[in-house]
Motif scaffolding. Sequence first.
Motif, mmCIF file in Angstrom:
data_model
loop_
_atom_site.group_PDB
_atom_site.id
_atom_site.type_symbol
_atom_site.label_atom_id
_atom_site.label_comp_id
_atom_site.label_asym_id
_atom_site.label_seq_id
_atom_site.Cartn_x
_atom_site.Cartn_y
_atom_site.Cartn_z
ATOM 1 N N GLY A 295 0.792 -1.225 0.000
ATOM 2 C CA GLY A 295 0.000 0.000 0.000
ATOM 3 C C GLY A 295 0.819 1.266 0.000
ATOM 4 O O GLY A 295 0.285 2.358 0.125
ATOM 5 N N TYR A 296 2.151 1.136 -0.175
ATOM 6 C CA TYR A 296 2.982 2.325 -0.071
ATOM 7 C C TYR A 296 2.926 3.188 -1.327
ATOM 8 O O TYR A 296 3.324 4.348 -1.306
ATOM 9 C CB TYR A 296 4.426 1.926 0.222
ATOM 10 C CG TYR A 296 5.333 3.112 0.465
ATOM 11 C CD1 TYR A 296 5.107 3.969 1.544
ATOM 12 C CD2 TYR A 296 6.386 3.414 -0.389
ATOM 13 C CE1 TYR A 296 5.910 5.059 1.770
ATOM 14 C CE2 TYR A 296 7.198 4.503 -0.170
ATOM 15 C CZ TYR A 296 6.956 5.317 0.916
ATOM 16 O OH TYR A 296 7.755 6.417 1.127
ATOM 17 N N LEU A 347 -5.333 3.244 4.623
ATOM 18 C CA LEU A 347 -6.462 2.563 5.251
ATOM 19 C C LEU A 347 -7.307 1.901 4.170
ATOM 20 O O LEU A 347 -7.529 2.460 3.114
ATOM 21 C CB LEU A 347 -7.319 3.569 6.037
ATOM 22 C CG LEU A 347 -6.573 4.401 7.098
ATOM 23 C CD1 LEU A 347 -7.530 5.396 7.735
ATOM 24 C CD2 LEU A 347 -5.945 3.495 8.145
ATOM 25 N N GLY A 348 -7.773 0.681 4.459
ATOM 26 C CA GLY A 348 -8.627 -0.008 3.494
ATOM 27 C C GLY A 348 -7.869 -0.775 2.445
ATOM 28 O O GLY A 348 -8.420 -1.095 1.391
ATOM 29 N N GLY A 349 -6.574 -1.065 2.691
ATOM 30 C CA GLY A 349 -5.804 -1.864 1.739
ATOM 31 C C GLY A 349 -5.626 -1.156 0.411
ATOM 32 O O GLY A 349 -5.511 0.065 0.340
ATOM 33 N N GLY A 354 -8.814 5.678 2.785
ATOM 34 C CA GLY A 354 -8.327 6.876 3.441
ATOM 35 C C GLY A 354 -6.890 6.686 3.872
ATOM 36 O O GLY A 354 -6.271 5.645 3.607
ATOM 37 N N PHE A 355 -6.339 7.711 4.512
ATOM 38 C CA PHE A 355 -4.960 7.668 4.964
ATOM 39 C C PHE A 355 -4.883 8.231 6.376
ATOM 40 O O PHE A 355 -5.581 9.184 6.726
ATOM 41 C CB PHE A 355 -4.056 8.496 4.039
ATOM 42 C CG PHE A 355 -3.903 7.914 2.665
ATOM 43 C CD1 PHE A 355 -2.842 7.085 2.363
ATOM 44 C CD2 PHE A 355 -4.842 8.185 1.671
ATOM 45 C CE1 PHE A 355 -2.703 6.543 1.099
ATOM 46 C CE2 PHE A 355 -4.713 7.651 0.406
ATOM 47 C CZ PHE A 355 -3.642 6.819 0.113
ATOM 48 N N LEU A 405 -6.790 12.031 10.035
ATOM 49 C CA LEU A 405 -7.367 11.051 9.110
ATOM 50 C C LEU A 405 -7.762 11.786 7.840
ATOM 51 O O LEU A 405 -8.568 12.711 7.865
ATOM 52 C CB LEU A 405 -8.573 10.362 9.744
ATOM 53 C CG LEU A 405 -8.266 9.530 10.999
ATOM 54 C CD1 LEU A 405 -9.549 8.920 11.552
ATOM 55 C CD2 LEU A 405 -7.246 8.434 10.695
ATOM 56 N N GLU A 406 -7.187 11.351 6.730
ATOM 57 C CA GLU A 406 -7.417 12.029 5.456
ATOM 58 C C GLU A 406 -8.320 11.182 4.568
ATOM 59 O O GLU A 406 -8.217 9.954 4.549
ATOM 60 C CB GLU A 406 -6.097 12.256 4.715
ATOM 61 C CG GLU A 406 -5.119 13.161 5.421
ATOM 62 C CD GLU A 406 -3.847 13.304 4.610
ATOM 63 O OE1 GLU A 406 -3.927 13.327 3.361
ATOM 64 O OE2 GLU A 406 -2.767 13.365 5.214
#
Length: 436
Positions: A295-296, A347-349, A354-355, A405-406
């Motif tokens: 996920g990076y 977030l969420g794979g 989100g991030f 949280l973005e």
Amino acid sequence: MDEILIRPLHGAGRGQAEPLLFRSQQAALRQNGLVLAAFCGDTVCGAAGALPADGALRLVSLFVDEPYRRQGVAAALLREVEAQVRAMGLPQVTAAYSCAPDQATGLHRLFLRQGYLLPEAGETLYRLPLAGLQGGYFASLPAPSAETMAHILPVRSLPAQAAAAYAQLCQTEALSFLSMQNAPGKVLPSLCLAYVHGQQLCAVLTVCDAVSCLHISGAYVAQAAWGKALIALLQTALRTAQQKYPQYDTVTVTAANTAGGRLITRLLAGTSPMLQTAYQTSKLVQLVDEPVPPGYDGVLARFNTLTQELAARGVASRLVMTEGALPYLELDVAEGGQPATLYYQALGGGDYEGFRLSAMVEFPTGDMDEAQQEALCARMDETGSAGTFVPEVQPDCIRLCNVLLEPPAFDYPKVIDEFILPFLAQAARCAALVDG
């Protein structure tokens, strides 16, 4: 202007671009390098050269002919270098370049706009005519005394203990420039000198012929108290050079660290040396299995943008990657203090729901007891943006942290202006409390 076309050159075809490649890199690029040429019609108007280095491709030459500058040629060459890196299956492109002070801003902006990390300054090269030394502070210094001269020896004739100390220095990565094997030219043994007091190695000087000029490629002093020893080495080497090597009319010297730069600047006061500072930067161009977590790729895009926009606001950032750990950005808070770290987590794979952006900086509390730590933590909580950031007492430090949280859409001005910059300001205020 005609359309610019970027083409890789192979074999004898590389000769078309050679006049635009740095002279010092031409031989290596002919052997195993990537050479790209920018064509405007049939004219080669720019060129780039890169060499394999440590699992990446290292850009070592980038040049655009004067009439074609500021028209996107350099950016096009950089994009093609990245495309070639991806095709080779490499994860990263690094770049090394040097420039005079008045050119630095433009070159930094070129790399930042292409998503490279903020360039880090390295060695500074000072260049001036040998005759120019006569008008400066260096020429006004008294000649070394006979007692001082008795301590000056050729590096190749050191006593056993000093020779072992010199060999150990040369094996240290940060001081490898002292090795005569690493000199960027033909070594001049009679000018490679050391100052030895008893069996202690106090100072070392490495001198070579680099492109027909006298080049001091390594200057080292063990501690500030031996600064006069290094000055004596410089005086001896330059006096010997004028007598034994009259063909040299120019001298260059490299400052490999801040302390060395300060000494050289002082010695050259009253002269007008030309300066060239070396810079390094890098850019990740594709995912690798290690050390980048899953996920990076989405995080990378955000880090690249943040790096550029923070640099535009005068905030330096460095990407830190350690195998098995989440990569993060490191930002300076206060001179000599602990840096702040920014971690991104998707977030969420792979769907990127989100991030999560986490900011943190730790302030060591040293010998404070628990009551003192709690009191300091309370003052931090009351200072500046009270309630916005969370100070926490840890066993050996107070940690200031916050989380944002973005959403998947990246509103980087909001992230920087409403989260990162206020956090850094609060961290600076807390650092002042700790120092006070």
